[in-house]
Write an enzyme that holds these catalytic residues in place. Structure first.
Site, PDB file in Angstrom:
ATOM      1  N   GLU A 411       0.779  -1.231   0.000  1.00 24.42           N
ATOM      2  CA  GLU A 411       0.000   0.000   0.000  1.00 24.42           C
ATOM      3  C   GLU A 411       0.823   1.299   0.000  1.00 24.42           C
ATOM      4  OE1 GLU A 411      -3.991  -1.837   2.113  1.00 24.42           O
ATOM      5  OE2 GLU A 411      -2.764  -0.435   3.266  1.00 24.42           O
ATOM      6  N   GLU A 516      -6.175  -8.151  -0.037  1.00 21.98           N
ATOM      7  CA  GLU A 516      -6.971  -7.976   1.174  1.00 21.98           C
ATOM      8  C   GLU A 516      -8.421  -7.721   0.792  1.00 21.98           C
ATOM      9  OE1 GLU A 516      -5.548  -4.929   3.781  1.00 21.98           O
ATOM     10  OE2 GLU A 516      -3.438  -5.509   3.580  1.00 21.98           O
TER      11      GLU A 516
END
Length: 758
Positions: A411, A516
């Site tokens: 991320e 995720e």
């Protein structure tokens, strides 16, 4: 690092899920559930979130800055009718039925002969079967349930040939763990565990009958990834930590500083010498995830784990309070346990020096200092070194069949650092991995890139002919506008939101997976948004003005959920699995609160869902949940799987992504920024030690796959000035370096030579 009542530190960037609040402050609109409302306003609540990959080109929001997070269900791309329900069995069952033909009729004479032989066979069976099942089979069963041949190799990863004292078994067998405890293995999917202490690198284990054993190739794009994250284990996060042995964040909630991330938690623990100081974290590593979890994961029909690993598993430098090098010991245990149960690993580099996103799971809640700010170049250089060190270890033949995917940075804030700088960083990371592994199928891991919250479409065509690269997106719907609509109304939401973009990316980029996702449709749950930051749902979120929708109790008090609620969550989970196709649920387990004694964020725990009936016991049954979504059909192109043409990136493409970039966001041109020089000693990750017999140890490798990779590690130049790696916004040092060191302070763009093919 100061904190205000455990909230956002003064001057800090937005925490992990804070972006929507910043963007919507003063203009929040309530939304109903997807299923209960026909249209959505197009302005996003999560600026720069990864959901913009779902929007058509040209319909991207016009926003700037950073801090927003992930997914907003109000985006216009989400509008669409729910798919039709389908009572038919999943597609794969029909394909399997076609394999079997009807039995032929036997002649009467043949039946008589068979009857005569049958009596003799029964006598033999009565003698042989008890001996086989009590003596022979437990010792010599290979991964397919046949008798292993001790004379032939049974592993492709450097293991020794199968030996007569190998221990293996399937459903109902007794497993002895490395600490001597035993448990019964439960796996109704044909999975076989395998552990021979005299052959610790044997890859005979198989998670399920439909998943290739570790000594066979996992065909990305054809074989499905059914994965789960081991979140909160080696990289801690406040909302998922256990209450006992030890209690982590809750234990120090009244301390100064209030622990809001692993940095401040480490400071609190270090000061608490009476409880064991910083070594309390190792107790957490030992107890939060154990071998039994890996056995349960295989028994749940899952074949992959994604393991977040922080840079301090390798080393720390001055001023960094983390427990150094210890997490690595437990990652080695993870490799051992994954090998034992036939599970493959996606190693995710989750926390980088200086922080790549400013969120609590990056180590320190605050500012972004990788590819951003005055230390953005130096921290990126250091991060690339760590990527190289990890790649050298996992590319060794002893580990490459278990750790088959490497998420090189979790991320990163691409909307802040810019796609050009991030692309160059990704290209150099790719070079580092392939320099360690070589190219072609079987040589080191897939290199997985997070989309940087830029959207999947922004990476279409990135690095054509690169050897085995994958794209990662993290779709969530729970951090935008909140709704009290029933869980059942979300039945087709994942299909309508995500299936199209993932289908497109599988063709336009190549291997694409969801690293995720969760079952959460609201932001309810203890510290889901961060320590003491409240929830949007109850109108208590610290940043921004949020209308209270209601109490979170119906969403967190899972002990009172009825069959309708559980069925609604399971339907949502299955729709997500089908839409995303290759996925890693976040997360395997959530620890109990030390205050209430129960899990306070139930829709984030795969294990709790299995135990209480709201997760599918067989993930394959999700196939077909999304109707009329044109699910992508395999295979990937040959070069995308390590076949012909893999690694042959055109020189013009390589040059266009040469490292480093010309400038760093919020830092300036390289000439004015601190940088490191490759003259230091490179840290080498230590291998495990396995005793073989009474006087020798197994060859576990030396931690370095490519002995020709002999460049030094990135370290400070003695006569240059540096800021704290976690400084945030600040002016660069002046003067930066003495005149003698000036040339070394600004590195020349570097293109790694084409990697070797072995």
């Amino acid at each position: 690092m100061s904190s205000l009542n455990g909230g956002v530190p003064a001057g800090a960037a937005a925490p992990r899920f804070l972006g929507p609040a910043l963007y919507d402050e003063g203009g929040v609109s309530h939304r109903d559930s997807f299923a209960s409302q026909g249209t959505f306003r197009s302005s996003p609540s999560a600026a720069n979130s990864s959901v913009y990959a779902l929007n058509p080109e040209g319909n991207q929001p016009n926003v700037s800055g950073f801090g927003a997070y992930r997914d907003d269900p109000r985006d216009s791309e989400y509008v669409g009718g729910a798919g039709e329900t389908d009572s038919q069995s999943p597609r794969y069952l029909a394909e399997k039925r076609s394999v079997y033909t009807a039995p032929r009729q036997k002649s009467k004479r043949g039946l008589i002969i068979l009857g005569a032989l049958g009596g003799l066979i029964l006598v033999v069976v009565a003698v042989v079967v008890p001996v086989y099942f009590t003596v022979i089979r437990p010792k010599n069963l290979d991964h397919q349930g046949s008798i292993a041949n001790p004379a032939s190799p049974s592993s492709t990863s450097g293991g020794k040939p199968g030996t007569v004292n190998a221990v293996t078994g399937g459903d109902g067998s007794k497993v002895t763990t490395d600490d001597g405890t035993t448990f019964t293995y439960s796996n109704s999917f044909g999975g076989t565990w395998y552990w021979d202490p005299n052959d610790p690198f044997n890859n005979n284990a198989q998670a399920q009958s439909w998943t290739p054993p570790l000594n066979q190739t996992f065909k990305f794009g054809t074989d499905r990834i059914f994965g789960v994250n081991l979140g909160g284990w080696l990289t801690t996060e406040p909302f998922m930590q256990v209450a006992d042995a030890p209690a982590l964040f809750e234990k120090y909630i009244n301390s100064t500083p209030t622990p809001v991330d692993e940095w401040t938690l480490s400071e609190c623990m270090a000061a608490d010498t009476a409880s064991g100081g910083l070594d309390q974290l190792e107790t957490h590593y030992k107890t939060f995830i154990t071998e039994i979890d890996f056995a349960e994961i295989a028994g749940a029909g899952l074949n992959f784990v994604r393991i977040p690993l922080p840079y301090w598993a390798i080393e720390t430098r001055a001023g960094e309070p983390f427990l150094p090098k210890t997490a690595w010991k437990y990652f080695l245990k993870a490799i051992e346990w994954a090998r034992k149960y036939g599970i493959r690993i996606n190693l995710d580099f989750h926390a980088l020096p200086g922080s790549q996103n400013g969120w609590n799971h990056s180590g320190k809640l605050g500012s972004v200092n990788v590819l951003n700010g005055p230390m953005g170049l130096a921290n990126a250089q250091r991060s690339l070194d760590y990527i190289r060190i990890i790649a050298e270890f996992i590319s060794q033949p002893e580990y490459r069949d278990v750790v088959v995917m490497f998420g090189i940075t979790n991320e990163p804030q691409g909307t802040l650092v810019g796609q050009d700088a991030l692309s160059r960083y990704y290209m150099q990371a790719y070079n580092n991995v392939r320099e360690a592994s070589g190219i072609g199928e079987g040589n080191g891991p897939y290199v997985s890139y997070h989309d940087g919250f830029l959207g999947l479409t922004k990476w279409a065509g990135f690095l054509p002919n690169a050897d085995r690269i994958a794209l990662d997106e993290h779709p969530y719907i729970c951090f935008g506008g909140q709704s009290d609509a029933a869980m059942s109304t979300y039945a087709q939401t994942p299909c309508n939101n995500w299936a199209s973009s993932f289908n497109t990316s599988m063709g336009a980029f190549g291997m694409t997976a969801a690293g995720e996702f969760s079952n959460a449709v609201t932001d309810c749950g203890l510290w889901v948004n961060g320590v003491n930051l409240g929830t949007r749902y109850e109108g208590t979120y610290t940043s921004g003005t949020w209308p209270a929708v209601g109490s979170c109790d119906p969403w967190t008090n899972w002990q009172t959920w009825d069959a309708t609620m559980k069925q609604g969550i399971q339907q949502f989970a299955m729709a997500s699995m089908d839409a995303l196709q290759n996925w890693f649920f976040w997360t395997w387990k959530i620890g109990n609160s030390s205050v209430t004694g129960v899990v306070e964020s139930p829709q984030w725990s795969y294990q709790l869902g299995l135990q209480n009936g709201w997760m599918p016991t067989d993930p394959r049954t999700a196939s077909g949940t999304c109707q009329n979504q044109n699910i992508w059909s395999p295979p990937l192109q040959a070069w995308q799987t390590g076949g012909a043409g893999a690694g042959q990136i055109a020189p013009a493409v390589s040059s266009s992504y040469a490292w480093p970039p010309a400038q760093i966001s919020n830092g300036g041109v390289l000439a004015v920024l601190p940088s490191y020089t490759p003259t230091g000693t490179v840290a080498t990750l230590p291998p495990p030690t396995f005793s073989v017999g009474s006087s020798s140890t197994a060859n576990a490798g030396d931690g370095w796959a490519n002995p020709s990779d002999s460049a030094g590690g990135m370290v400070a130049i003695a006569t240059c000035s540096y800021l704290n790696p976690w400084i945030g916004d600040a002016a660069p040092p002046s003067p930066l370096c003495s005149s003698a060191a000036a040339a070394r302070a600004v590195p020349e763009p570097h293109i790694t030579p084409p990697p070797r093919r072995s």
